[in-house]
Scaffold this active site. Structure first.
Site, PDB file in Angstrom:
ATOM      1  N   ASP A 240      16.861  11.134  -7.375  1.00  0.00           N
ATOM      2  CA  ASP A 240      18.287  11.430  -7.269  1.00  0.00           C
ATOM      3  C   ASP A 240      19.003  11.384  -5.962  1.00  0.00           C
ATOM      4  OD1 ASP A 240      18.829  11.744  -9.880  1.00  0.00           O
ATOM      5  OD2 ASP A 240      18.535  13.839 -10.029  1.00  0.00           O
TER       6      ASP A 240
ATOM      7  N   ASP B  73       0.353  18.640  19.303  1.00  0.00           N
ATOM      8  CA  ASP B  73       0.668  19.987  20.068  1.00  0.00           C
ATOM      9  C   ASP B  73       1.053  20.966  19.022  1.00  0.00           C
ATOM     10  OD1 ASP B  73      -0.053  18.799  22.347  1.00  0.00           O
ATOM     11  OD2 ASP B  73       1.769  18.125  22.850  1.00  0.00           O
TER      12      ASP B  73
ATOM     13  N   HIS C   9       0.933  -1.129  -0.030  1.00  0.00           N
ATOM     14  CA  HIS C   9      -0.133   0.062  -0.112  1.00  0.00           C
ATOM     15  C   HIS C   9       0.991   1.244  -0.038  1.00  0.00           C
ATOM     16  CE1 HIS C   9      -2.944   2.741   2.224  1.00  0.00           C
ATOM     17  NE2 HIS C   9      -3.677   2.251   1.001  1.00  0.00           N
TER      18      HIS C   9
ATOM     19  N   LYS D 166      -4.243  10.961   5.434  1.00  0.00           N
ATOM     20  CA  LYS D 166      -3.913  10.085   6.662  1.00  0.00           C
ATOM     21  C   LYS D 166      -3.063  11.061   7.189  1.00  0.00           C
ATOM     22  CE  LYS D 166      -3.849   6.779   3.277  1.00  0.00           C
ATOM     23  NZ  LYS D 166      -5.262   6.176   3.315  1.00  0.00           N
TER      24      LYS D 166
ATOM     25  N   LYS E 152       3.153   4.417  -1.098  1.00  0.00           N
ATOM     26  CA  LYS E 152       3.453   5.559  -2.087  1.00  0.00           C
ATOM     27  C   LYS E 152       4.653   6.187  -2.033  1.00  0.00           C
ATOM     28  CE  LYS E 152      -1.111   5.367  -0.575  1.00  0.00           C
ATOM     29  NZ  LYS E 152      -1.656   4.049  -0.992  1.00  0.00           N
TER      30      LYS E 152
ATOM     31  N   HIS F  44      -9.227  11.157   2.019  1.00  0.00           N
ATOM     32  CA  HIS F  44      -8.263   9.994   2.038  1.00  0.00           C
ATOM     33  C   HIS F  44      -7.171  10.506   2.486  1.00  0.00           C
ATOM     34  CE1 HIS F  44      -5.559   7.140  -0.463  1.00  0.00           C
ATOM     35  NE2 HIS F  44      -6.774   6.259   0.251  1.00  0.00           N
TER      36      HIS F  44
END
Length: 476
Positions: free
Chosen positions: A226, A401, A219, A396, A221, A394
């Site tokens: 470079d 604080d 899952h 996350k 991404k 979507h």
């Protein structure tokens, strides 16, 4: 009839004994399986056989252990060991950062910088520009990679880079990116010199069913350019309209562009997947850790079915416990285990302002029902809950604080906890955390508050339905 009854009894007893022998299964998980096996014994036995155990096979486990021994050794050699940059983290947050470092051996590194992408168009524009400017290599890994405008633009940029001599390595999950992998675009990438690899492929469906699970997915991404730039966040290589589930669109994501030593950690995480899939050596993956002047401390955290069980919920619980004033969390899929749920409630009870943002309409009816089963307990503890009404939220995100942020691919559900390979970056920086907090406030402005009185007024049938789904959640 006696033969059928005997077979029925043997089936239930066999799978019950197997469940009782598992030390890695939580009591709620055992209870859920017992319910399913007794109510639907034949269906339940088949589902347990296919999906009941988190196992990618002995060969893959051994290969993973070998790879991560090498990865941890390289991380220690290249970036130091635990405690090297502890002083850069405020004392109250050190337990969470130390815990994150224990998962992969990727410890806190100072000298990082980041830029929050304003929107999806800006994310794509910046990413394509960075790929077009690459001089040595580009590494990408996506769970879902579509042949829409975004997916095609990324593929075309990789093709251009490969044609001018840049080493391009591209990975896509065998299930989430199946249409791309079977497409002419994937073949064009290969023909242009892009090294294309399928993560967790379905070469032999029967073997996968017998030795592993179909729903163990990568899952992550990850984009690394470079060894200098990396992108991290919730966005797949797909348009916000997300044509495979367009009725829930637009999908609202968040992405950050990082520079600094944390890039090397994301590179090592990519390398672990690349080595697992190809058998290649770590030596083919270039590393560098150029610090940014005045940069902040950060570290990468990767989890998956071959890592320590419970690592994600334990990290979130550590972060919740560190919060002194506030914590705000957004996730599309909220099906917490007891560790996370109790930590959230405990934070609210001790006076921390806990704010939770979920989608109002979810693409998974199972997750939607299970999530709402926890609303009463959370609201009663003093948490604030908002349901985002404009598309599918979507993103996350977690901010603590106004100083600490966690961003990446992990949801707060059992799939991210146990089944999926995920990647996240944990950082301490007031400027970046403020930017993420402002984005969270935009989500809240597009949301409806959930009041305890409204939850208590739900029909009995609705409450029963939510609780039934939550009870068998470990099975689903």
């Amino acid at each position: 009839m006696s033969v059928i009854l005997t077979f029925h009894a043997l089936l239930v007893i066999t799978f019950t004994i197997r469940i009782l022998l598992r030390d890695d299964l939580s009591p709620p998980g055992r209870l859920a399986w017992f319910i399913v096996l007794n109510v639907l014994p034949y269906f339940g036995s088949a589902i347990y056989f296919l999906f009941g155990e988190v196992d990618i096979g002995n060969r893959a486990h051994k290969r993973h252990d070998q790879i991560f021994d090498e990865i941890r050794s390289k991380a220690a050699e290249f970036m130091g060991v635990a405690g090297h940059s502890d002083s850069a983290i405020e004392r109250v947050y050190r337990p969470a950062f130390k815990y994150a470092g224990s998962i992969n051996g990727f410890h806190t590194q100072t000298g990082n910088s980041a830029q929050l992408m304003p929107n999806s168009d800006s994310t794509l524009t910046n990413m394509i520009a960075d790929i077009d400017a690459a001089t040595d290599h580009v590494h990408v890994l996506y769970y879902i990679w579509l042949t829409d405008h975004t997916g095609t633009a990324v593929a075309e940029a990789l093709i251009r880079a490969a044609q001018r001599g840049v080493t391009c390595r591209a990975m896509a999950d065998g299930l989430g990116s199946r249409p791309l992998i079977k497409s002419e675009l994937w073949q064009r990438m290969h023909d242009a010199g892009v090294e294309v690899v399928v993560a967790l492929p379905f070469h032999n469906l029967l073997r996968t069913i017998i030795t592993s699970r179909l729903d163990l997915r990568n899952h992550r991404k990850i984009t690394v350019i470079d060894a200098r730039i990396t992108y991290c966040g919730s966005r797949n290589s797909a348009d916000p309209e997300f044509l495979v589930k367009e009725k829930y669109g637009p999908w609202i994501d968040i992405m950050l562009r990082f520079e600094g030593p944390v890039v090397a950690q994301n590179q090592l995480l990519f390398a672990s997947d690349w080595m697992q899939a190809t058998g290649e050596s770590l030596d083919v993956i270039p590393l560098q850790a150029a610090s940014q002047e005045g940069g902040f401390p950060a570290q990468v955290m990767g989890v998956g079915p071959t890592e320590r069980r419970g690592a994600t919920p334990q990290l979130f619980s550590n972060l919740f416990a560190c919060a002194e004033h506030s914590l705000t969390l957004s996730t599309p899929y909220f099906v917490p285990d007891a560790t996370v749920l109790e930590a959230l409630c405990a934070s609210a009870h001790r006076g921390v302002a806990v704010t939770l943002i979920f989608p109002k309409v979810n693409d998974s009816w199972i997750v939607a029902a299970a999530s709402r089963s926890y609303y009463h307990k959370l609201l009663d503890a003093g948490c604030k809950i908002y349901e985002h009404r404009k598309g599918l939220l979507h993103a996350k995100t977690l901010t603590v604080d106004g100083k600490v942020s966690l961003i990446g691919s992990s949801n707060l559900d059992l799939r991210s906890f146990d089944l999926n390979y995920e990647n996240n970056i944990l950082l301490q920086d007031e400027h970046i955390t403020q930017a993420i907090s402002e984005r969270q406030q935009e989500y809240i402005a597009q949301s409806d508050p959930v009041e305890l009185s409204a939850v208590l007024a739900w029909r009995y049938s609705r409450r029963v339905w939510h609780n039934v789904i939550a009870t068998i959640g470990p099975v689903l």
